[in-house]
Design a protein around this motif. Structure first.
Motif: not given
Length: 217
Positions: A1-17, A194-203
């Motif tokens: 399947m094609k990618e459908f999760i933006k990087k910032q959305q993935y970071n948000y999911i990580k926080r939820c988990l 680079d580190e900021c990119n691993e945390r940002i959850e909204s643009v």
């Protein structure tokens, strides 16, 4: 399947988990854990629009019944994550045409699924940031402070709390349209993009600042 999760959305999911992980490790009441899981699932689905049945299935966390399941889940989910589109050195040069002796960063970093590309040019003491907004590459050259302050600051983009050496006050020069336009603005941001990119959850804040700097309504 094609990618459908933006990087910032993935970071948000990580926080939820991360919240779910805390519930697993700190709660003995199974009902509380299930409530946290249900709330986390609702939060995750709320940041997406028009998901297909298959995509919802990929985002389903109901099968996570142990904290040890979280890391494998995120690793599998990463297959469906995408970041900033590929850009060229020529595009960057065009965006920063007023910057003399512009230092081009390593563009292979874009393979790391970045939300935005940021790098420090030590020769000019500037943090340069680029981001694609609705298909158009925008940028801002942010002057770095000359300070040894011991203050603690909060990054505007990712909300990290850090020292002046980690999160600094920067001031990009704004595009001038009228004589009475403000010439610059200021905000706090992580110096390690680079580190900021691993945390940002909204643009939202990133886009708002870039629009202000480039005079886009």
């Amino acid at each position: 399947m094609k990618e459908f999760i933006k990087k910032q959305q993935y970071n948000y999911i990580k926080r939820c988990l991360g919240d779910l992980n805390g519930a697993f490790r700190n709660c003995v009441d199974g009902n509380i854990i299930e409530t946290v899981k249900a709330c986390s699932q609702e939060k995750i689905l709320s940041i997406f629009n028009d998901l297909s049945i298959e995509q919802k299935d990929i985002l389903d966390i109901s099968k996570i019944t142990d904290p040890l399941h979280i890391e494998p889940y995120l690793k599998e989910l990463d297959k469906y994550v995408y970041g900033m589109e590929k850009i060229t050195a020529m595009e960057i040069t065009k965006v920063f045409k007023k910057e003399k002796k512009l230092k081009i960063p390593n563009l292979d970093k874009l393979d790391s699924k970045l939300v935005y590309l940021g790098w420090i040019d030590e020769s000019t003491r500037k943090l340069l940031i680029t981001y694609k907004l609705e298909g158009k590459l925008l940028g801002m050259a942010c002057r770095l402070p000359k300070t040894n302050s011991k203050s603690t600051n909060i990054c505007t983009f990712c909300n990290k709390i850090g020292s002046e050496q980690e999160v600094a006050f920067v001031s990009p020069i704004c595009k001038q349209v009228r004589e009475d336009d403000y010439k610059s603005l200021g905000f706090y941001v992580c110096l390690d993009s680079d580190e900021c990119n691993e945390r940002i959850e909204s643009v939202e804040k990133l886009e708002k600042i870039l629009k202000s700097v480039n005079r886009i309504k």
